[in-house]
Design an enzyme around this catalytic site. Structure first.
Site, PDB file in Angstrom:
ATOM      1  N   HIS A   1      47.156  40.707  49.556  1.00  0.00           N
ATOM      2  CA  HIS A   1      47.251  39.255  49.376  1.00  0.00           C
ATOM      3  C   HIS A   1      47.885  38.925  48.035  1.00  0.00           C
ATOM      4  O   HIS A   1      47.902  39.736  47.111  1.00  0.00           O
ATOM      5  CB  HIS A   1      45.865  38.596  49.468  1.00  0.00           C
ATOM      6  CG  HIS A   1      45.009  38.803  48.255  1.00  0.00           C
ATOM      7  ND1 HIS A   1      45.097  38.000  47.137  1.00  0.00           N
ATOM      8  CD2 HIS A   1      44.062  39.734  47.972  1.00  0.00           C
ATOM      9  CE1 HIS A   1      44.221  38.408  46.228  1.00  0.00           C
ATOM     10  NE2 HIS A   1      43.598  39.470  46.699  1.00  0.00           N
ATOM     11  N   CYS A   2      48.412  37.714  47.932  1.00  0.00           N
ATOM     12  CA  CYS A   2      48.904  37.182  46.657  1.00  0.00           C
ATOM     13  C   CYS A   2      48.178  35.861  46.422  1.00  0.00           C
ATOM     14  O   CYS A   2      47.002  35.727  46.789  1.00  0.00           O
ATOM     15  CB  CYS A   2      50.429  37.038  46.647  1.00  0.00           C
ATOM     16  SG  CYS A   2      51.117  35.995  47.954  1.00  0.00           S
ATOM     17  N   TRP A   3      48.817  34.885  45.810  1.00  0.00           N
ATOM     18  CA  TRP A   3      48.116  33.626  45.506  1.00  0.00           C
ATOM     19  C   TRP A   3      47.833  32.811  46.767  1.00  0.00           C
ATOM     20  O   TRP A   3      46.710  32.401  47.012  1.00  0.00           O
ATOM     21  CB  TRP A   3      48.941  32.802  44.509  1.00  0.00           C
ATOM     22  CG  TRP A   3      48.539  31.365  44.404  1.00  0.00           C
ATOM     23  CD1 TRP A   3      49.341  30.275  44.579  1.00  0.00           C
ATOM     24  CD2 TRP A   3      47.243  30.828  44.091  1.00  0.00           C
ATOM     25  NE1 TRP A   3      48.637  29.104  44.413  1.00  0.00           N
ATOM     26  CE2 TRP A   3      47.337  29.417  44.109  1.00  0.00           C
ATOM     27  CE3 TRP A   3      46.004  31.397  43.820  1.00  0.00           C
ATOM     28  CZ2 TRP A   3      46.260  28.565  43.857  1.00  0.00           C
ATOM     29  CZ3 TRP A   3      44.914  30.561  43.567  1.00  0.00           C
ATOM     30  CH2 TRP A   3      45.046  29.164  43.577  1.00  0.00           C
TER      31      TRP A   3
END
Length: 371
Positions: free
Chosen positions: A93-95
């Site tokens: 995941h990222c932001w």
């Protein structure tokens, strides 16, 4: 192969899989999913450059810069992922589930990883965190003046199979001016919330959860208001330990700490202690009279505790005299008394669900008669 999953699905997976957070080190330090590993696509500085390019030149220019910056890094990303996910199964995941996580998922998928791409990213996780604090919990609170051994009792209850949340451990602070013990480093507020939500998530909502009585602030960490409101409305067992026993326990815990640290912490509460008490307490510290120092500052902390107790509903306070250090015996008494809530037809879960409800008919006299 890449699969898209929600935060709820990730939390409910029967097999715990490694989680790769591909945001920058700075973002990760501010807050992350407990147990996640940072696998940053960009450095802090590179992310700023990409963001600036996106705003000034558009998406395509930002993508090209991103590939320029990561061009020789991809084999390193894969090797790092293999280090903490040797089974080649990983969540990414990222932001907010955008290009950074998509790019990392593409590379790892190409190498043969099974990818679980978290929809909504860390932003979605933070929404999940706040939802945990809005849920009702069957809390049972351990109270008592400073030095009553509340944390020790929580751990004893935990060893006996009871559910508990150690807020001071999560906050890395003992709650007083001296709470860092000159060695503890508190997490960010964001990470404290993440750790607390993760702890609550693994609790059985049908079974009581023991928790220590705390003010809303534990050092720099702030208890989320919905949970703190439940804590204040729950039944509280007031551990009543003889003063000398409390002083001995506190001398053991704080007496060997650095002199200047103790002096500095005492000076921080000088307005509450008063000028004379502060002067005497500092003199006792410098003279090595730790018991005298403890007795002096307890005047303030005991007064503060009594004030907090007075703001609770009297019928939800159960006195619990503790005259010895037999924590096993005291813990068994606490469990027996807590079981009396259900036996009397009053559910702590019901209390938590409606914190504005009138106090139940169980009285202190009824509770103390069971001791």
């Amino acid at each position: 192969m890449t699969r898209r999953i929600t935060i709820d699905e990730l939390q409910k997976m029967p097999e715990r899989i490694p989680v790769a957070d591909v945001r920058t080190p700075a973002e990760f330090t501010q807050g992350h999913i407990p147990g996640a590993v940072n696998l940053p696509l960009f450095t802090n500085e590179e992310r700023v450059r990409v963001g600036t390019t996106y705003k000034q030149q558009g998406k395509e220019a930002a993508i090209l810069l991103g590939f320029d910056l990561t061009g020789d890094k991809w084999s390193g990303f894969i090797r790092q992922a293999l280090d903490f996910a040797p089974g080649k199964k990983i969540a990414v995941h990222c932001w907010r589930g955008g290009m950074r996580s998509a790019a990392m998922a593409w590379a790892l998928d190409l190498y043969g990883f099974d990818i679980y791409l978290v929809q909504g990213g860390y932003k979605s996780y933070r929404r999940w965190v706040f939802r945990q604090f809005d849920k009702p919990y069957p809390l049972v609170v351990l109270g008592g003046m400073t030095g009553s051994g509340k944390t020790k009792m929580l751990r004893q209850l935990d060893s006996m199979g009871e559910q508990m949340v150690d807020l001071e451990d999560l906050a890395q602070h003992r709650g007083s001016s001296y709470g860092t013990l000159n060695r503890l480093i508190q997490p960010t507020q964001e990470q404290f919330e993440n750790e607390l939500a993760a702890r609550l998530c693994h609790m059985d909502p049908q079974q009581r959860i023991w928790i220590e009585d705390e003010s809303q602030n534990i050092g720099r960490c702030l208890l989320p208001k919905p949970l703190w409101t439940q804590l204040r409305a729950a039944f509280l067992f007031d551990l009543q330990v003889p003063p000398d026993q409390r002083v001995d326990a506190l001398v053991e815990e704080y007496g060997s700490l650095d002199t200047e640290f103790l002096v500095e912490c005492t000076e921080r509460i000088h307005k509450r202690l008063g000028p004379q008490q502060t002067k005497y307490a500092i003199a006792a510290i410098r003279d090595g009279r730790m018991a005298d120092f403890i007795r002096l500052v307890l005047v303030y902390y005991d007064k503060t505790y009594r004030k907090g107790l007075d703001s609770r509903e009297p019928d939800k306070i159960i006195p619990m005299p503790v005259s010895n250090s037999d924590t096993d015996r005291t813990a068994r008494q606490l469990i027996k008394l807590a079981q009396g809530i259900a036996a009397a037809g009053t559910s702590t879960a019901t209390i938590a669900a409606d914190t504005t409800a009138a106090a139940p008919t169980i009285t202190k006299k009824a509770w103390t008669s069971q001791q």
